[in-house]
Scaffold this motif. Structure first.
Motif, PDB file in Angstrom:
ATOM      1  N   LEU A   1       0.862  -1.181   0.000  1.00 16.68           N
ATOM      2  CA  LEU A   1       0.000   0.000   0.000  1.00 16.68           C
ATOM      3  C   LEU A   1       0.900   1.232   0.000  1.00 16.68           C
ATOM      4  N   THR A   2       1.521   1.512  -1.138  1.00 23.49           N
ATOM      5  CA  THR A   2       2.477   2.621  -1.191  1.00 23.49           C
ATOM      6  C   THR A   2       1.807   3.976  -1.004  1.00 23.49           C
ATOM      7  N   ALA A   3       0.500   4.052  -1.281  1.00 29.97           N
ATOM      8  CA  ALA A   3      -0.219   5.320  -1.128  1.00 29.97           C
ATOM      9  C   ALA A   3      -0.356   5.744   0.324  1.00 29.97           C
ATOM     10  N   ILE A   4       0.031   4.861   1.257  1.00 36.05           N
ATOM     11  CA  ILE A   4      -0.086   5.217   2.678  1.00 36.05           C
ATOM     12  C   ILE A   4       0.807   6.406   3.021  1.00 36.05           C
ATOM     13  N   HIS A   5       1.823   6.678   2.193  1.00 33.62           N
ATOM     14  CA  HIS A   5       2.732   7.796   2.451  1.00 33.62           C
ATOM     15  C   HIS A   5       2.254   9.100   1.819  1.00 33.62           C
ATOM     16  N   ASP A   6       1.250   9.024   0.965  1.00 36.98           N
ATOM     17  CA  ASP A   6       0.813  10.208   0.226  1.00 36.98           C
ATOM     18  C   ASP A   6       0.025  11.160   1.129  1.00 36.98           C
ATOM     19  N   ALA A   7       0.231  12.454   0.928  1.00 36.23           N
ATOM     20  CA  ALA A   7      -0.519  13.486   1.655  1.00 36.23           C
ATOM     21  C   ALA A   7      -0.876  14.590   0.665  1.00 36.23           C
ATOM     22  N   PRO A   8      -1.805  14.305  -0.262  1.00 38.05           N
ATOM     23  CA  PRO A   8      -2.085  15.247  -1.352  1.00 38.05           C
ATOM     24  C   PRO A   8      -2.812  16.509  -0.881  1.00 38.05           C
ATOM     25  N   ASN A   9      -2.473  17.598  -1.495  1.00 41.82           N
ATOM     26  CA  ASN A   9      -3.144  18.885  -1.298  1.00 41.82           C
ATOM     27  C   ASN A   9      -4.284  18.939  -2.319  1.00 41.82           C
ATOM     28  N   VAL A  10      -5.517  18.743  -1.865  1.00 50.54           N
ATOM     29  CA  VAL A  10      -6.661  18.622  -2.770  1.00 50.54           C
ATOM     30  C   VAL A  10      -7.159  20.007  -3.179  1.00 50.54           C
ATOM     31  N   PRO A  11      -7.157  20.325  -4.467  1.00 51.88           N
ATOM     32  CA  PRO A  11      -7.622  21.651  -4.926  1.00 51.88           C
ATOM     33  C   PRO A  11      -9.100  21.868  -4.627  1.00 51.88           C
ATOM     34  N   VAL A  12      -9.470  23.136  -4.457  1.00 55.09           N
ATOM     35  CA  VAL A  12     -10.861  23.494  -4.174  1.00 55.09           C
ATOM     36  C   VAL A  12     -11.797  22.930  -5.237  1.00 55.09           C
ATOM     37  N   GLU A  13     -11.385  23.035  -6.486  1.00 55.44           N
ATOM     38  CA  GLU A  13     -12.262  22.603  -7.579  1.00 55.44           C
ATOM     39  C   GLU A  13     -12.445  21.087  -7.632  1.00 55.44           C
ATOM     40  N   LYS A  14     -11.630  20.339  -6.864  1.00 54.79           N
ATOM     41  CA  LYS A  14     -11.771  18.885  -6.856  1.00 54.79           C
ATOM     42  C   LYS A  14     -12.459  18.372  -5.593  1.00 54.79           C
ATOM     43  N   ALA A  15     -13.006  19.276  -4.799  1.00 56.07           N
ATOM     44  CA  ALA A  15     -13.792  18.857  -3.629  1.00 56.07           C
ATOM     45  C   ALA A  15     -15.000  18.044  -4.091  1.00 56.07           C
ATOM     46  N   LEU A  16     -15.408  17.076  -3.293  1.00 55.85           N
ATOM     47  CA  LEU A  16     -16.515  16.208  -3.677  1.00 55.85           C
ATOM     48  C   LEU A  16     -17.828  16.975  -3.783  1.00 55.85           C
ATOM     49  N   GLU A  17     -17.978  18.014  -2.967  1.00 58.26           N
ATOM     50  CA  GLU A  17     -19.153  18.888  -3.037  1.00 58.26           C
ATOM     51  C   GLU A  17     -18.674  20.307  -3.327  1.00 58.26           C
ATOM     52  N   PRO A  18     -19.475  21.119  -4.034  1.00 60.92           N
ATOM     53  CA  PRO A  18     -19.054  22.485  -4.367  1.00 60.92           C
ATOM     54  C   PRO A  18     -18.781  23.317  -3.109  1.00 60.92           C
ATOM     55  N   ILE A  19     -17.635  23.992  -3.091  1.00 59.06           N
ATOM     56  CA  ILE A  19     -17.299  24.892  -1.985  1.00 59.06           C
ATOM     57  C   ILE A  19     -16.672  26.160  -2.551  1.00 59.06           C
TER      58      ILE A  19
END
Length: 261
Positions: free
Chosen positions: A227-245
């Motif tokens: 599970l190499t993604a366990i080290h990832d800490a992505p900065n999620v852009p506003v436009e990619k939020a699951l709900e509009p914000i």
């Protein structure tokens, strides 16, 4: 596919102590690996402290499903870089089995986050291991208890975190008891600590101990892969939020910029 297993041994007392050399002429690590290889579902090789990168280069760890660790005399000689390398692989899903005096190893203390201290006495006394979790896979095929006629005593308190499961409790001839088989999960990795294994006694020639080690490897193995993604800490852009914000207030980081570590 067989479980790719590496048995890591400090390999000092086998070369400096005649008693230990007489019991384990090929080294404790080789004795353990041969026991594991008696099971067709396991492919065990060895690594030692004296090898380059302690026998654990990144390429080898990447191809390791379960790592067993035995150390005693010189825990401090293990490179911090290798410790972090092993910890990273455990978090990703590699199984780790820590044996006997490996409780003071750098890697075990790194993953437990506690002193991992205990009482001890080297008197060759009888140890009776009670199976207190008989349905656990690590205890498969064992009677309700088994005896090692000569062992080093370990006694409570054992300053480790509360385990996920306790499989064995030991009673010693001198009256002490000890949680001698415990499991934890760190990240995606399974960890098993198994107490017996003082080097001046033939513990790793015992049939019940061999069975526990084989069972332990099978339990610790995570077939899901790393599970190499366990080290990832992505900065999620506003436009990619699951709900509009809407973005509100100041911020330290720009969109897509890495965070502090």
């Amino acid at each position: 596919m067989a479980i790719r297993t590496v048995v890591w041994g400090e390999n000092i007392h086998e070369n400096t102590n005649e008693i230990v050399r007489g019991i384990y002429p090929e080294g404790m690590h080789t004795t353990i690996a041969k026991a594991l290889n008696s099971d067709p579902g396991i492919n065990a090789t060895t690594a030692t402290l004296q090898e380059a990168e302690h026998g654990l280069p990144q390429s080898r760890l990447d191809e390791t499903d379960v790592l067993l660790w035995w150390g005693h005399k010189d825990h401090g000689a293990v490179s911090d870089e290798i410790v972090e390398r092993v910890a990273k692989r455990v978090w990703e899903g590699m199984g780790l089995i820590v044996l006997h005096s490996g409780h003071f190893s750098k890697i075990f203390k790194r993953l437990m986050g506690t002193p991992c201290a205990l009482k001890w006495r080297e008197a060759g006394e009888r140890e009776r291991l009670w199976v207190i979790n008989p349905r656990h896979p690590i205890a498969a095929g064992l009677d309700e208890n088994f005896v090692l006629e000569n062992e080093e005593m370990y006694g409570e308190q054992f300053s480790v975190p509360e385990p996920l499961e306790t499989v064995f409790i030991s009673w010693f001839q001198g009256g002490e008891v000890f949680r001698s088989g415990m499991t934890w999960r760190r990240g995606a990795g399974n960890i098993f600590y198994f107490r017996p294994g003082h080097e001046t006694y033939p513990t790793y020639h015992d049939a019940n101990v061999k069975k526990v080690l084989i069972n332990g490897v099978k339990w610790a193995h995570n077939p899901a892969g790393a599970l190499t993604a366990i080290h990832d800490a992505p900065n999620v852009p506003v436009e990619k939020a699951l709900e509009p914000i809407e973005e509100r207030g100041p911020r330290l980081h720009q969109a897509g910029e890495a965070g502090y570590r």
